[in-house]
Write a protein that holds these residues in place. Structure first.
Motif, PDB file in Angstrom:
ATOM      1  N   GLU A 350       0.841  -1.199   0.000  1.00 19.98           N
ATOM      2  CA  GLU A 350       0.000   0.000   0.000  1.00 19.98           C
ATOM      3  C   GLU A 350       0.874   1.247   0.000  1.00 19.98           C
ATOM      4  O   GLU A 350       1.882   1.313   0.704  1.00 19.98           O
ATOM      5  N   TYR A 351       0.497   2.220  -0.819  1.00 21.36           N
ATOM      6  CA  TYR A 351       1.165   3.515  -0.837  1.00 21.36           C
ATOM      7  C   TYR A 351       0.167   4.615  -0.482  1.00 21.36           C
ATOM      8  O   TYR A 351      -0.950   4.620  -0.989  1.00 21.36           O
ATOM      9  N   ILE A 352       0.599   5.507   0.380  1.00 22.62           N
ATOM     10  CA  ILE A 352      -0.119   6.770   0.564  1.00 22.62           C
ATOM     11  C   ILE A 352       0.642   7.825  -0.235  1.00 22.62           C
ATOM     12  O   ILE A 352       1.863   7.922  -0.121  1.00 22.62           O
ATOM     13  N   PHE A 353      -0.050   8.583  -1.041  1.00 25.32           N
ATOM     14  CA  PHE A 353       0.635   9.494  -1.955  1.00 25.32           C
ATOM     15  C   PHE A 353      -0.112  10.821  -2.075  1.00 25.32           C
ATOM     16  O   PHE A 353      -1.313  10.917  -1.796  1.00 25.32           O
ATOM     17  N   SER A 354       0.596  11.823  -2.511  1.00 22.51           N
ATOM     18  CA  SER A 354       0.002  13.093  -2.922  1.00 22.51           C
ATOM     19  C   SER A 354       0.780  13.596  -4.128  1.00 22.51           C
ATOM     20  O   SER A 354       2.016  13.561  -4.140  1.00 22.51           O
ATOM     21  N   PHE A 355       0.074  14.047  -5.141  1.00 19.29           N
ATOM     22  CA  PHE A 355       0.677  14.403  -6.432  1.00 19.29           C
ATOM     23  C   PHE A 355      -0.003  15.685  -6.910  1.00 19.29           C
ATOM     24  O   PHE A 355      -1.195  15.691  -7.221  1.00 19.29           O
ATOM     25  N   ILE A 356       0.726  16.779  -6.931  1.00 17.59           N
ATOM     26  CA  ILE A 356       0.187  18.068  -7.375  1.00 17.59           C
ATOM     27  C   ILE A 356       1.031  18.603  -8.521  1.00 17.59           C
ATOM     28  O   ILE A 356       2.267  18.643  -8.424  1.00 17.59           O
ATOM     29  N   ALA A 357       0.387  18.988  -9.602  1.00 19.17           N
ATOM     30  CA  ALA A 357       1.061  19.638 -10.729  1.00 19.17           C
ATOM     31  C   ALA A 357       0.589  21.088 -10.782  1.00 19.17           C
ATOM     32  O   ALA A 357      -0.600  21.356 -10.912  1.00 19.17           O
ATOM     33  N   ASN A 358       1.540  22.000 -10.664  1.00 19.13           N
ATOM     34  CA  ASN A 358       1.245  23.430 -10.631  1.00 19.13           C
ATOM     35  C   ASN A 358       1.605  24.108 -11.944  1.00 19.13           C
ATOM     36  O   ASN A 358       2.548  23.700 -12.630  1.00 19.13           O
ATOM     37  N   ASN A 359       0.854  25.164 -12.260  1.00 14.86           N
ATOM     38  CA  ASN A 359       1.142  26.013 -13.424  1.00 14.86           C
ATOM     39  C   ASN A 359       1.170  25.213 -14.719  1.00 14.86           C
ATOM     40  O   ASN A 359       2.080  25.347 -15.544  1.00 14.86           O
ATOM     41  N   ILE A 360       0.154  24.362 -14.889  1.00 14.54           N
ATOM     42  CA  ILE A 360       0.049  23.541 -16.098  1.00 14.54           C
ATOM     43  C   ILE A 360      -0.315  24.433 -17.282  1.00 14.54           C
ATOM     44  O   ILE A 360      -1.195  25.281 -17.192  1.00 14.54           O
ATOM     45  N   SER A 361       0.367  24.230 -18.386  1.00  9.60           N
ATOM     46  CA  SER A 361      -0.018  24.899 -19.632  1.00  9.60           C
ATOM     47  C   SER A 361      -0.598  23.847 -20.567  1.00  9.60           C
ATOM     48  O   SER A 361      -0.293  22.667 -20.472  1.00  9.60           O
ATOM     49  N   GLY A 362      -1.452  24.273 -21.480  1.00  5.19           N
ATOM     50  CA  GLY A 362      -2.041  23.331 -22.420  1.00  5.19           C
ATOM     51  C   GLY A 362      -3.296  22.683 -21.889  1.00  5.19           C
ATOM     52  O   GLY A 362      -3.933  23.159 -20.951  1.00  5.19           O
ATOM     53  N   ASN A 363      -3.649  21.557 -22.476  1.00  6.78           N
ATOM     54  CA  ASN A 363      -4.909  20.874 -22.195  1.00  6.78           C
ATOM     55  C   ASN A 363      -4.864  20.188 -20.830  1.00  6.78           C
ATOM     56  O   ASN A 363      -4.020  19.317 -20.603  1.00  6.78           O
ATOM     57  N   PRO A 364      -5.774  20.550 -19.888  1.00  9.76           N
ATOM     58  CA  PRO A 364      -5.753  19.911 -18.569  1.00  9.76           C
ATOM     59  C   PRO A 364      -6.091  18.426 -18.632  1.00  9.76           C
ATOM     60  O   PRO A 364      -5.654  17.651 -17.779  1.00  9.76           O
ATOM     61  N   GLY A 365      -6.875  18.012 -19.633  1.00 10.48           N
ATOM     62  CA  GLY A 365      -7.198  16.595 -19.782  1.00 10.48           C
ATOM     63  C   GLY A 365      -5.971  15.764 -20.095  1.00 10.48           C
ATOM     64  O   GLY A 365      -5.813  14.642 -19.600  1.00 10.48           O
ATOM     65  N   ILE A 366      -5.073  16.299 -20.910  1.00 10.99           N
ATOM     66  CA  ILE A 366      -3.826  15.594 -21.233  1.00 10.99           C
ATOM     67  C   ILE A 366      -2.941  15.506 -19.991  1.00 10.99           C
ATOM     68  O   ILE A 366      -2.315  14.477 -19.718  1.00 10.99           O
ATOM     69  N   ALA A 367      -2.892  16.597 -19.209  1.00 15.66           N
ATOM     70  CA  ALA A 367      -2.119  16.575 -17.967  1.00 15.66           C
ATOM     71  C   ALA A 367      -2.657  15.496 -17.031  1.00 15.66           C
ATOM     72  O   ALA A 367      -1.882  14.763 -16.393  1.00 15.66           O
ATOM     73  N   ARG A 368      -3.980  15.385 -16.946  1.00 16.80           N
ATOM     74  CA  ARG A 368      -4.595  14.362 -16.091  1.00 16.80           C
ATOM     75  C   ARG A 368      -4.161  12.965 -16.526  1.00 16.80           C
ATOM     76  O   ARG A 368      -3.782  12.122 -15.708  1.00 16.80           O
ATOM     77  N   GLU A 369      -4.197  12.687 -17.841  1.00 20.25           N
ATOM     78  CA  GLU A 369      -3.828  11.360 -18.342  1.00 20.25           C
ATOM     79  C   GLU A 369      -2.376  11.034 -18.037  1.00 20.25           C
ATOM     80  O   GLU A 369      -2.031   9.894 -17.690  1.00 20.25           O
ATOM     81  N   LYS A 370      -1.499  12.025 -18.138  1.00 21.82           N
ATOM     82  CA  LYS A 370      -0.082  11.800 -17.845  1.00 21.82           C
ATOM     83  C   LYS A 370       0.114  11.515 -16.356  1.00 21.82           C
ATOM     84  O   LYS A 370       0.923  10.657 -15.974  1.00 21.82           O
ATOM     85  N   MET A 371      -0.614  12.220 -15.507  1.00 18.59           N
ATOM     86  CA  MET A 371      -0.519  11.979 -14.066  1.00 18.59           C
ATOM     87  C   MET A 371      -1.022  10.580 -13.726  1.00 18.59           C
ATOM     88  O   MET A 371      -0.437   9.874 -12.899  1.00 18.59           O
ATOM     89  N   TRP A 372      -2.112  10.164 -14.366  1.00 17.45           N
ATOM     90  CA  TRP A 372      -2.635   8.819 -14.127  1.00 17.45           C
ATOM     91  C   TRP A 372      -1.624   7.749 -14.521  1.00 17.45           C
ATOM     92  O   TRP A 372      -1.488   6.728 -13.835  1.00 17.45           O
ATOM     93  N   LYS A 373      -0.928   7.949 -15.629  1.00 15.71           N
ATOM     94  CA  LYS A 373       0.059   6.958 -16.078  1.00 15.71           C
ATOM     95  C   LYS A 373       1.181   6.804 -15.061  1.00 15.71           C
ATOM     96  O   LYS A 373       1.677   5.696 -14.814  1.00 15.71           O
ATOM     97  N   ILE A 374       1.599   7.911 -14.455  1.00 11.39           N
ATOM     98  CA  ILE A 374       2.626   7.845 -13.419  1.00 11.39           C
ATOM     99  C   ILE A 374       2.105   7.091 -12.209  1.00 11.39           C
ATOM    100  O   ILE A 374       2.797   6.216 -11.652  1.00 11.39           O
ATOM    101  N   LEU A 375       0.873   7.376 -11.789  1.00 13.66           N
ATOM    102  CA  LEU A 375       0.296   6.698 -10.637  1.00 13.66           C
ATOM    103  C   LEU A 375       0.096   5.198 -10.925  1.00 13.66           C
ATOM    104  O   LEU A 375       0.205   4.354 -10.024  1.00 13.66           O
ATOM    105  N   ASP A 376      -0.174   4.864 -12.184  1.00 15.80           N
ATOM    106  CA  ASP A 376      -0.353   3.449 -12.556  1.00 15.80           C
ATOM    107  C   ASP A 376       0.901   2.629 -12.290  1.00 15.80           C
ATOM    108  O   ASP A 376       0.833   1.414 -12.037  1.00 15.80           O
ATOM    109  N   LEU A 377       2.053   3.275 -12.336  1.00 12.00           N
ATOM    110  CA  LEU A 377       3.316   2.551 -12.093  1.00 12.00           C
ATOM    111  C   LEU A 377       3.412   2.039 -10.675  1.00 12.00           C
ATOM    112  O   LEU A 377       4.179   1.101 -10.402  1.00 12.00           O
ATOM    113  N   LEU A 378       2.654   2.634  -9.763  1.00 10.91           N
ATOM    114  CA  LEU A 378       2.704   2.223  -8.360  1.00 10.91           C
ATOM    115  C   LEU A 378       1.769   1.057  -8.041  1.00 10.91           C
ATOM    116  O   LEU A 378       1.860   0.480  -6.959  1.00 10.91           O
ATOM    117  N   LYS A 379       0.868   0.740  -8.969  1.00  2.87           N
ATOM    118  CA  LYS A 379      -0.124  -0.295  -8.676  1.00  2.87           C
ATOM    119  C   LYS A 379       0.529  -1.676  -8.569  1.00  2.87           C
ATOM    120  O   LYS A 379       1.484  -1.976  -9.258  1.00  2.87           O
TER     121      LYS A 379
END
Length: 379
Positions: A350-379
């Motif tokens: 089990e991991y407890i985590f917090s992940f914040i991306a600040n000052n994102i430029s461009g499409n927020p949906g793409i940023a979300r998908e990239k963050m999810w891919k990083i979190l998927d590595l922990l599963k």
């Protein structure tokens, strides 16, 4: 406040020779009139009060209704909220008396072509209707909801701007009630008049911050769901009103007056005593709506570690939304996306985590998908 904490709103009467006067003792309950529980729904509250007045043989209810709001401060909104937010449902002010989560739905119809005008179809609840200047136009096909309502607490009018998709007959956007108590009273008058209890014209609401009300009689009380049940919807649906009400309630319970500033200081002091630097939590409201809020990922992880060892952790964990197969709370505001939660791994870890991306430029949906891919590595 405790997992079993709940609010209690009392409805009281004072009988005179020719009429009966109603006093409402507000508790800060953010669920009063909410459709999320059978016992809190608007119809349930009106019916319960109607039955109570009938049992007291009330035939005429005085038009002047006294609302006792002395538990919360006079300021309904936290400092730092922006004009673009406060007229919309997610920017509803937390008051001592709240109704239907201080939200109304505005139904609109749009034209067939981009740039066409739109028209207002209805308000829901209908008693929330108010003068509203509609500048919303028809947007591009599949453009979604890009409409905003602008109003201020206690104002009696609003305006709306932006766009909605074409060829819509009942496109719904949600606004915040400038005066939820007035909406409640209008609905109450309709209910009572339809059931042989007359209210003369006027419906004035007097806001009382003090006074001796010992001569009144409590005829009806409504209890909110428990805090763990309210927190479930607060986290699942990000109902900002609930968070703001909780902060003021903490201040009232601990200091005797519910203000956002006092509540936030108590919260920061609490975490400071539990190992989190006060400078790691520069927070000014209970929901995160203000763009001035600042908090570190380290502080958020420490908070979840603290929760893990509390007896109410199972209810708290259950209340976290499941996003991308992970129990976590998301947050987003202009230029920021964030996720905090618990990841269960395939090998039982089990991991407890917090992940914040600040000052994102461009499409927020793409940023979300990239963050999810990083979190998927922990599963």
């Amino acid at each position: 406040l405790g997992a079993g904490f709940s609010y209690k709103t009392n409805f009281k009467i004072r009988k005179n020779a020719d009429s009966t006067h109603l006093l409402i003792e507000a508790s800060g309950d953010p669920t009063l009139g909410s459709g999320r529980w059978p016992g809190t729904r608007m119809h349930t509250v009106y019916k319960g009060l109607l039955d109570a007045l009938k049992s007291e043989h009330v035939q005429v209810l005085g038009s002047d209704i006294t609302l006792l709001e002395n538990i919360f401060s006079y300021q309904p909104l936290p400092a730092g909220w922006v004009w673009e937010d406060i007229g919309n449902y997610y920017g509803a002010a937390a008051r001592a008396f709240n109704w239907n989560e201080n939200k109304y739905e505005l139904s609109l119809s749009s034209g067939n072509n981009e740039g066409d005008a739109t028209s207002i179809v209805s308000f829901d609840p209908p008693f929330a209707e108010m003068p509203l200047s509609n500048f919303i136009s028809t947007g591009k096909k599949a453009s979604g909801d890009n409409a905003y309502i602008f109003s201020a607490p206690n104002s009696n009018n609003a305006f709306a701007t932006g766009t909605i998709p074409p060829s819509q007959k009942n496109f719904v956007i949600s606004g915040s009630m400038p005066d939820p108590a007035l909406v409640f009273v209008k609905g109450l008058k309709s209910t009572l008049n339809a059931n042989a209890i007359r209210i003369p014209d006027g419906n004035n609401i007097g806001f009382s911050l003090s006074g001796d009300h010992a001569t009144v009689k409590t005829v009806y009380s409504i209890q909110s769901p428990s805090l763990d049940s309210m927190n479930y919807w607060f986290l699942k649906k990000s109902i900002n009103l609930y968070g703001e009400a909780f902060v003021k309630s903490i201040a009232f319970e601990k200091k005797g007056l519910g203000s956002t500033e006092t509540g936030m200081k108590l919260i920061v002091d609490f975490w400071s005593k539990n190992g989190i630097e006060p400078t790691a939590m520069n927070i000014i409201d209970g929901s995160g709506l203000s763009p001035a809020n600042r908090i570190t990922t380290h502080a958020l992880v420490r908070i979840l570690q603290f929760a893990k060892n509390r007896p109410w952790y199972d209810q708290f964990f259950n209340a976290l939304p499941e996003i991308n197969g992970i129990k976590m709370k998301d947050g987003y505001i202009s230029g920021v996306r964030s996720y905090t939660g618990i990841i269960k791994t395939k090998n039982g870890g089990e991991y407890i985590f917090s992940f914040i991306a600040n000052n994102i430029s461009g499409n927020p949906g793409i940023a979300r998908e990239k963050m999810w891919k990083i979190l998927d590595l922990l599963k």
